[in-house]
Each structure stands twice: as C-alpha cells, then as structure tokens.
Design a protein around this motif. Structure first.
Motif, PDB file in Angstrom:
ATOM      1  N   LEU A 224     -12.067  -4.933   3.451  1.00 53.25           N
ATOM      2  CA  LEU A 224     -11.316  -3.733   3.823  1.00 53.25           C
ATOM      3  C   LEU A 224     -11.739  -3.164   5.176  1.00 53.25           C
ATOM      4  CD1 LEU A 224      -9.949  -4.011   1.176  1.00 53.25           C
ATOM      5  CD2 LEU A 224     -10.609  -1.698   0.541  1.00 53.25           C
TER       6      LEU A 224
ATOM      7  N   ASP B 210       0.853  -1.196   0.000  1.00 55.47           N
ATOM      8  CA  ASP B 210       0.000   0.000   0.000  1.00 55.47           C
ATOM      9  C   ASP B 210       0.889   1.246   0.000  1.00 55.47           C
ATOM     10  OD1 ASP B 210      -3.059  -0.821   0.771  1.00 55.47           O
ATOM     11  OD2 ASP B 210      -1.605  -2.243   1.579  1.00 55.47           O
TER      12      ASP B 210
ATOM     13  N   SER C 155      -1.487   2.035  -8.613  1.00 53.96           N
ATOM     14  CA  SER C 155      -2.808   2.256  -9.216  1.00 53.96           C
ATOM     15  C   SER C 155      -2.778   3.397 -10.225  1.00 53.96           C
ATOM     16  CB  SER C 155      -3.843   2.518  -8.125  1.00 53.96           C
ATOM     17  OG  SER C 155      -3.838   1.461  -7.200  1.00 53.96           O
TER      18      SER C 155
ATOM     19  N   GLU D 102      -8.550  -6.169  -7.772  1.00 51.92           N
ATOM     20  CA  GLU D 102      -8.903  -7.162  -6.752  1.00 51.92           C
ATOM     21  C   GLU D 102      -8.504  -6.641  -5.374  1.00 51.92           C
ATOM     22  OE1 GLU D 102      -7.684 -11.141  -7.466  1.00 51.92           O
ATOM     23  OE2 GLU D 102      -9.044 -11.300  -9.154  1.00 51.92           O
ATOM     24  N   PRO D 103      -9.234  -6.976  -4.302  1.00 51.89           N
ATOM     25  CA  PRO D 103     -10.523  -7.634  -4.432  1.00 51.89           C
ATOM     26  C   PRO D 103     -11.518  -6.684  -5.104  1.00 51.89           C
ATOM     27  CG  PRO D 103     -10.145  -6.979  -2.142  1.00 51.89           C
ATOM     28  CD  PRO D 103      -8.879  -6.697  -2.893  1.00 51.89           C
TER      29      PRO D 103
ATOM     30  N   ASP E 197      -8.055   1.963   5.490  1.00 53.65           N
ATOM     31  CA  ASP E 197      -8.752   0.676   5.639  1.00 53.65           C
ATOM     32  C   ASP E 197      -7.941  -0.236   6.564  1.00 53.65           C
ATOM     33  OD1 ASP E 197      -6.827  -0.797   4.085  1.00 53.65           O
ATOM     34  OD2 ASP E 197      -7.797  -0.093   2.241  1.00 53.65           O
TER      35      ASP E 197
ATOM     36  N   TYR F 157       0.282 -10.666   1.235  1.00 51.94           N
ATOM     37  CA  TYR F 157      -0.444 -10.137   2.397  1.00 51.94           C
ATOM     38  C   TYR F 157      -0.889 -11.235   3.367  1.00 51.94           C
ATOM     39  CZ  TYR F 157      -0.646  -5.330   0.669  1.00 51.94           C
ATOM     40  OH  TYR F 157      -0.316  -4.065   0.275  1.00 51.94           O
ATOM     41  N   GLN F 158      -1.506 -12.309   2.826  1.00 48.89           N
ATOM     42  CA  GLN F 158      -2.052 -13.307   3.756  1.00 48.89           C
ATOM     43  C   GLN F 158      -0.978 -14.290   4.225  1.00 48.89           C
ATOM     44  OE1 GLN F 158      -4.316 -12.038   1.139  1.00 48.89           O
ATOM     45  NE2 GLN F 158      -4.899 -10.863   2.955  1.00 48.89           N
TER      46      GLN F 158
ATOM     47  N   PHE G 287      -6.060  -2.730   6.038  1.00 50.23           N
ATOM     48  CA  PHE G 287      -4.689  -3.032   5.613  1.00 50.23           C
ATOM     49  C   PHE G 287      -3.802  -1.810   5.792  1.00 50.23           C
ATOM     50  CE2 PHE G 287      -7.403  -6.068   3.416  1.00 50.23           C
ATOM     51  CZ  PHE G 287      -6.771  -7.257   3.746  1.00 50.23           C
ATOM     52  N   GLU G 288      -4.322  -0.660   5.375  1.00 55.50           N
ATOM     53  CA  GLU G 288      -3.512   0.569   5.441  1.00 55.50           C
ATOM     54  C   GLU G 288      -3.199   0.970   6.881  1.00 55.50           C
ATOM     55  OE1 GLU G 288      -5.221   2.481   1.269  1.00 55.50           O
ATOM     56  OE2 GLU G 288      -6.156   3.005   3.182  1.00 55.50           O
TER      57      GLU G 288
ATOM     58  N   ARG H 298      -3.697  -5.827  -8.694  1.00 60.38           N
ATOM     59  CA  ARG H 298      -3.543  -6.960  -7.760  1.00 60.38           C
ATOM     60  C   ARG H 298      -4.204  -8.233  -8.274  1.00 60.38           C
ATOM     61  NH1 ARG H 298      -1.264  -5.082  -3.273  1.00 60.38           N
ATOM     62  NH2 ARG H 298      -1.740  -2.998  -2.519  1.00 60.38           N
TER      63      ARG H 298
HETATM   64  P1  TYD Z   1      -5.833  -1.840  -3.172  1.00 62.57           P
HETATM   65  O1  TYD Z   1      -6.899  -1.844  -4.202  1.00 62.57           O
HETATM   66  O2  TYD Z   1      -4.442  -1.772  -3.636  1.00 62.57           O
HETATM   67  O3  TYD Z   1      -6.099  -0.689  -2.126  1.00 62.57           O
HETATM   68  P2  TYD Z   1      -6.299   0.872  -2.438  1.00 62.57           P
HETATM   69  O4  TYD Z   1      -7.527   1.014  -3.283  1.00 62.57           O
HETATM   70  O5  TYD Z   1      -6.467   1.406  -1.051  1.00 62.57           O
HETATM   71  O6  TYD Z   1      -5.052   1.321  -3.138  1.00 62.57           O
HETATM   72  O7  TYD Z   1      -5.983  -3.189  -2.303  1.00 62.57           O
HETATM   73  C1  TYD Z   1      -6.818  -3.309  -1.237  1.00 62.57           C
HETATM   74  C2  TYD Z   1      -6.137  -4.061  -0.124  1.00 62.57           C
HETATM   75  O8  TYD Z   1      -6.379  -5.461  -0.235  1.00 62.57           O
HETATM   76  C3  TYD Z   1      -4.634  -3.878  -0.078  1.00 62.57           C
HETATM   77  O9  TYD Z   1      -4.302  -3.361   1.192  1.00 62.57           O
HETATM   78  C4  TYD Z   1      -4.077  -5.288  -0.211  1.00 62.57           C
HETATM   79  C5  TYD Z   1      -5.218  -6.181   0.130  1.00 62.57           C
HETATM   80  N1  TYD Z   1      -5.215  -7.485  -0.561  1.00 62.57           N
HETATM   81  C6  TYD Z   1      -4.858  -8.628   0.134  1.00 62.57           C
HETATM   82  O10 TYD Z   1      -4.537  -8.554   1.329  1.00 62.57           O
HETATM   83  N2  TYD Z   1      -4.883  -9.839  -0.504  1.00 62.57           N
HETATM   84  C7  TYD Z   1      -5.262  -9.967  -1.813  1.00 62.57           C
HETATM   85  O11 TYD Z   1      -5.283 -11.094  -2.364  1.00 62.57           O
HETATM   86  C8  TYD Z   1      -5.626  -8.774  -2.523  1.00 62.57           C
HETATM   87  C9  TYD Z   1      -6.049  -8.867  -3.960  1.00 62.57           C
HETATM   88  C10 TYD Z   1      -5.580  -7.547  -1.862  1.00 62.57           C
END
Ligand code: TYD
Length: 209
Positions: free
Chosen positions: A54, A15, A20, A39-40, A151, A101-102, A153-154, A93
């Motif tokens: 998220l 992140d 993007s 994705e997702p 979110d 991530y996972q 993750f962030e 993604r």
């Molecule tokens: P992202 O679209 O990059 O976030 P943003 O729109 O804020 O730039 O991705 C959303 C979050 O999902 C990102 O923190 C990473 C996470 N993620 C996983 O943990 N596992 C996955 O398989 C995918 C596709 C995303």
C-alpha cells in the motif's frame, strides 16, 4: 488443495465502492460465525506485505507477485483450515482483485495473472463473489468524504479506476455463475437486502432461520 463444503465468499469492487462496511452485515446472517478476513493481509506475513504493497512504490509485476505471495500464505494457513473445519469464510478481496488491479489497472498481461493464479490456487475459487459496482466518480467522491491519508492505490486517477472497473465487469461476465454484480450506488440497507436474498438462494442451510 481440496475444495470444501463451507462457503468461501469474496467481496470485490473499486476503492470507495463501500464493500468493506457490508461484510459485517452479511456475516450476521450465518449460523456458524464466519471467519472475516482480507487481502492483501489476513496473516502476520500478509499484513506486513500489505503495508509494503500500500505504501512502497514498486513495479507492476513485483506488485502482482507480492499479492499472490500473501494470498498463498493466507490460503494455506487461514482460509483452507477454516473451510475444512466447516466455518464459512468472508474475504474482503481475493484473486479477482489481482485481475482487476494488476491486469486492468496496471495493464499487466492477463496471462501473467492466470499463471500466478494457477500456481497459487489450482482448482480453488470462491463459492460466490459479490462485485460492488460503482462509477469511479461516485467512488472518488466517497473516498473524499471519508478523508484520511490515501494509499498508493487510492491516489490513482479516474482512468485507472475505470480500467479496474471494466476488468472486474469483464471477469464477472465470463464467470457469471460465480459472480453477483451489485449496484453499489444504492443505500447500504438495499445492498444488504440483496446480499441476504442471494445468500438465502445459494446457501440456505448455512444461514440462521
Ligand atoms: P482494500 O482492503 O480494499 O483497501 P481499504 O482498506 O483502503 O479499503 O484493498 C487494498 C488495496 O489493494 C486496494 O486498493 C486494491 C489493492 N489490491 C490489488 O491491487 N490487488 C489485489 O490482488 C488485492 C487483493 C488488492
């Protein structure tokens, strides 16, 4: 699921790495306007799962299962039909994010992600994956500058993103032919130029002349 001839390009990174905003620039290079997706997400169901993923606290394995559930729907209803119709797909993604991530971040066993990947898309992988590599401290500074609500993750800490980054780089090292690792500390123009060069080398017939 059959492999297809149209390129399936994925964009990955921690992140704040800035991937993007570079996808639109890459899309403009193609003769046939690519499908841009993420994705997702990427389907009505996937976008609802994205909201949950998220914002709703959950266990790591639940998170992994939902990521792959969204991915399977996305593949069957959006990605594979576009590729079969000869349309390039640029995806923000894909499964590498689940390993990073996972497995890396959440520390689930790699074997769990491998099993989900084998179930969800046997014999299918991106044609080329751009990994936007950036130091977690620099990525955190970019997220700070962007402001806005963070979110699940962030809101993670530097050690989480250090593990995510390491997992991405380890995977890129193992699958070097599929990955292009980009130094994301550079200017957008420099990154766009490197992406253009790589696409010209790998997919010349798909690009505008
Ligand atoms: P992202 O679209 O990059 O976030 P943003 O729109 O804020 O730039 O991705 C959303 C979050 O999902 C990102 O923190 C990473 C996470 N993620 C996983 O943990 N596992 C996955 O398989 C995918 C596709 C995303």
């Amino acid at each position: 699921m059959n492999a297809s001839t149209a390129p399936f390009l994925t964009f990955e990174g921690i992140d704040g790495a800035g991937k993007s905003s570079r996808i639109a620039a890459a899309a403009a290079l193609f003769r046939t306007p690519p499908l841009i997706t993420r994705e997702p997400g990427g389907t009505p169901l996937g976008e609802r799962l994205r909201e949950v993923l998220l914002h709703q606290p959950m266990r790591p394995m639940t998170e992994a299962l939902l990521m792959f559930a969204a991915r399977r729907e996305h593949l069957e209803t959006v990605i594979l039909p576009a590729l079969a119709a000869g349309r390039p797909v640029l995806c923000d993604r894909f499964s590498d994010a689940s390993f990073a991530y996972q497995h890396g971040g959440r520390e689930l066993p790699a074997a769990a992600l491998e099993a989900l990947e084998a179930l969800t898309h046997p014999d299918f992988a991106p044609s080329l994956t751009f990994l936007f590599d950036l130091d977690p401290a620099a990525a955190a500074a970019r997220l700070n500058n962007m402001g806005g609500e963070r979110d699940r993750f962030e809101r993670e800490q530097a050690d989480f993103f250090a593990r995510v980054r390491a997992a991405y780089l380890a995977r890129a090292g193992r699958e070097a032919a599929r990955f292009a690792v980009l130094d994301a500390a550079r200017t957008p123009a420099d990154i766009d130029a490197e992406i253009a060069t790589l696409l010209q080398q790998r997919f010349p017939t798909w690009l505008k002349t």
